[in-house]
Design an enzyme around this catalytic site. Structure first.
Site, PDB file in Angstrom:
ATOM      1  N   MET A  60      -9.299 -13.305   6.790  1.00 13.82           N
ATOM      2  CA  MET A  60      -9.988 -14.101   7.835  1.00 13.82           C
ATOM      3  C   MET A  60     -10.339 -15.463   7.267  1.00 13.82           C
ATOM      4  SD  MET A  60     -12.495 -11.218   9.493  1.00 13.82           S
ATOM      5  CE  MET A  60     -11.966  -9.500   9.630  1.00 13.82           C
TER       6      MET A  60
ATOM      7  N   HIS B 159      -4.107  -1.765   4.353  1.00 14.17           N
ATOM      8  CA  HIS B 159      -4.171  -2.840   5.354  1.00 14.17           C
ATOM      9  C   HIS B 159      -5.217  -3.854   4.876  1.00 14.17           C
ATOM     10  CE1 HIS B 159      -4.147  -4.332   9.626  1.00 14.17           C
ATOM     11  NE2 HIS B 159      -5.436  -4.579   9.391  1.00 14.17           N
TER      12      HIS B 159
ATOM     13  N   GLY C  72     -16.047  -1.520  12.399  1.00 10.13           N
ATOM     14  CA  GLY C  72     -17.143  -0.738  12.985  1.00 10.13           C
ATOM     15  C   GLY C  72     -17.402  -0.983  14.457  1.00 10.13           C
TER      16      GLY C  72
ATOM     17  N   MET D  87      -4.394  -5.076  18.792  1.00 11.96           N
ATOM     18  CA  MET D  87      -5.821  -4.986  18.448  1.00 11.96           C
ATOM     19  C   MET D  87      -6.537  -4.186  19.531  1.00 11.96           C
ATOM     20  SD  MET D  87      -6.211  -6.481  15.572  1.00 11.96           S
ATOM     21  CE  MET D  87      -7.985  -6.173  15.520  1.00 11.96           C
TER      22      MET D  87
ATOM     23  N   MET E 250      -5.861 -13.116  10.184  1.00 14.59           N
ATOM     24  CA  MET E 250      -6.647 -13.668  11.283  1.00 14.59           C
ATOM     25  C   MET E 250      -6.982 -15.102  10.893  1.00 14.59           C
ATOM     26  SD  MET E 250      -8.794 -10.202  11.823  1.00 14.59           S
ATOM     27  CE  MET E 250      -8.119  -9.552  10.311  1.00 14.59           C
TER      28      MET E 250
ATOM     29  N   ASP F 140      -5.200  -1.232  15.747  1.00 11.47           N
ATOM     30  CA  ASP F 140      -6.247  -1.616  14.788  1.00 11.47           C
ATOM     31  C   ASP F 140      -7.553  -1.879  15.514  1.00 11.47           C
ATOM     32  OD1 ASP F 140      -7.745  -2.743  12.739  1.00 11.47           O
ATOM     33  OD2 ASP F 140      -6.427  -4.474  12.439  1.00 11.47           O
TER      34      ASP F 140
ATOM     35  N   SER G 282      -7.736   0.299   5.978  1.00 11.38           N
ATOM     36  CA  SER G 282      -8.208  -1.092   5.991  1.00 11.38           C
ATOM     37  C   SER G 282      -9.333  -1.244   4.966  1.00 11.38           C
ATOM     38  CB  SER G 282      -8.721  -1.465   7.383  1.00 11.38           C
ATOM     39  OG  SER G 282      -9.489  -2.650   7.297  1.00 11.38           O
TER      40      SER G 282
ATOM     41  N   HIS H 172      -2.853  -8.516   7.424  1.00 13.61           N
ATOM     42  CA  HIS H 172      -3.182  -8.931   8.794  1.00 13.61           C
ATOM     43  C   HIS H 172      -3.938 -10.256   8.695  1.00 13.61           C
ATOM     44  CE1 HIS H 172      -5.938  -7.945  12.498  1.00 13.61           C
ATOM     45  NE2 HIS H 172      -5.178  -9.008  12.712  1.00 13.61           N
TER      46      HIS H 172
ATOM     47  N   ASP I 146      -7.233  -7.332   5.595  1.00 13.11           N
ATOM     48  CA  ASP I 146      -7.649  -8.244   6.653  1.00 13.11           C
ATOM     49  C   ASP I 146      -8.054  -9.595   6.071  1.00 13.11           C
ATOM     50  OD1 ASP I 146      -7.532  -6.659   9.123  1.00 13.11           O
ATOM     51  OD2 ASP I 146      -8.949  -5.349   8.070  1.00 13.11           O
TER      52      ASP I 146
HETATM   53  C1  DX5 Z   1     -10.909  -6.126  12.510  1.00 13.47           C
HETATM   54  C2  DX5 Z   1      -9.894  -5.766  11.472  1.00 13.47           C
HETATM   55  C3  DX5 Z   1      -9.723  -4.307  11.312  1.00 13.47           C
HETATM   56  C4  DX5 Z   1     -10.989  -3.599  10.917  1.00 13.47           C
HETATM   57  C5  DX5 Z   1     -10.965  -2.239  11.539  1.00 13.47           C
HETATM   58  O1  DX5 Z   1     -10.871  -7.470  12.751  1.00 13.47           O
HETATM   59  O2  DX5 Z   1      -8.621  -6.292  11.799  1.00 13.47           O
HETATM   60  O3  DX5 Z   1      -8.641  -3.972  10.447  1.00 13.47           O
HETATM   61  O4  DX5 Z   1     -11.144  -3.492   9.533  1.00 13.47           O
HETATM   62  O5  DX5 Z   1     -12.197  -1.643  11.362  1.00 13.47           O
HETATM   63  P1  DX5 Z   1     -12.594  -0.266  12.071  1.00 13.47           P
HETATM   64  O6  DX5 Z   1     -11.520   0.744  11.740  1.00 13.47           O
HETATM   65  O7  DX5 Z   1     -13.913   0.061  11.476  1.00 13.47           O
HETATM   66  O8  DX5 Z   1     -12.657  -0.557  13.535  1.00 13.47           O
HETATM   67 ZN    ZN Z   2      -6.799  -5.572  10.665  1.00  9.84          ZN
END
Ligand code: DX5
Ligand code: ZN
Length: 231
Positions: free
Chosen positions: A45, A41, A161, A153, A77, A188, A16, A75, A43
């Protein structure tokens, strides 16, 4: 290019890029791929479905230019994934994964999931559906045979983090029993070498990792641990 439809012999590592150094993105991606990551991956948003803003089609286009053969797992969101199918396909995405929580099963004027899956497939992309920790999996069931990937999720989405939420493992097992061999089960959020074995034992075969990978002193060691987390 990774063949997503073939059951992998070991868990796949989806790096990611949310935890990468954005000023050195291509270099960061090259590094994790050289150390064994299987796919990237991304993300996306929109500041509505989750408060944060991250990246969009231009990032996909740039990654595709630098990495023509790497599988790009997107992904989304976002509140209205149906607004972005064509533009992400044109930018070079391989998987378009949207949230069950924005579909009409869960809200008024929500997205028609069946129509969206068909539109995604018409572009040649794989279709994925994502489910948040508090959401029960029942509403996924009618779509499971049409999906190329289900993403569970294991944190509430929005940032990297956070700590892994073990309560999602029951739901993961439930989904695993209902999907065919051609459908991947991705997890994830909070995935680390210590949490990955539980995710894999519950049925996950694609592990998303941001902070544990990009923050590691030795990225190849972490990737190797993820690849062996089913043993
Ligand atoms: C969170 C994202 C994840 C995120 C995971 O909303 O969808 O892909 O980057 O981060 P870690 O692996 O640090 O939990
Ligand atoms: Zn993600």
């Amino acid at each position: 290019m990774l063949d997503l439809k073939t059951p992998p012999t070991h868990p796949l590592v989806a790096a990611s890029i949310l935890s990468a150094d954005f000023g050195r993105m291509a270099e960061e991606c090259r590094d994790v791929l050289d150390h064994g990551a299987d796919l990237l991956h991304v993300d996306v948003m929109d500041g509505h479905f989750v408060p944060n803003l991250t990246m969009g089609q231009d990032m996909i286009r740039g990654l595709r230019r630098h990495f023509p053969d790497v599988y790009l797992d997107v992904h989304l969101m976002v509140e209205r994934p149906d607004d972005y199918v064509d533009s992400f396909a044109q930018a070079g995405a391989n998987l378009f994964a949207f949230h069950l929580e924005v579909c009409r099963e869960m809200r008024d004027n929500g997205v028609d999931a069946r129509a969206l899956i068909d539109r995604i497939h018409d572009t040649g992309m794989h279709a994925g559906m994502v489910i948040n920790p508090p959401t029960p999996p029942d509403e996924l069931e009618p779509y499971l045979d049409a999906l190329d990937l289900v993403l569970v999720m294991s944190v509430n989405p929005g940032r990297s983090g956070q700590a892994f939420i073990p309560e999602v493992l029951d739901k993961t097992r439930w989904i695993k029993r209902r999907i065919g061999a051609g459908t991947r089960l991705e997890m994830d959020g909070g995935i680390k070498p210590t949490t990955a074995p539980d995710a894999v034992a519950a049925g996950a075969d694609v592990l998303v990792t941001a902070s544990a990978l990009f923050g590691a002193a030795d990225r190849s060691v972490v990737i190797e641990q993820f690849h062996r987390s089913g043993e």
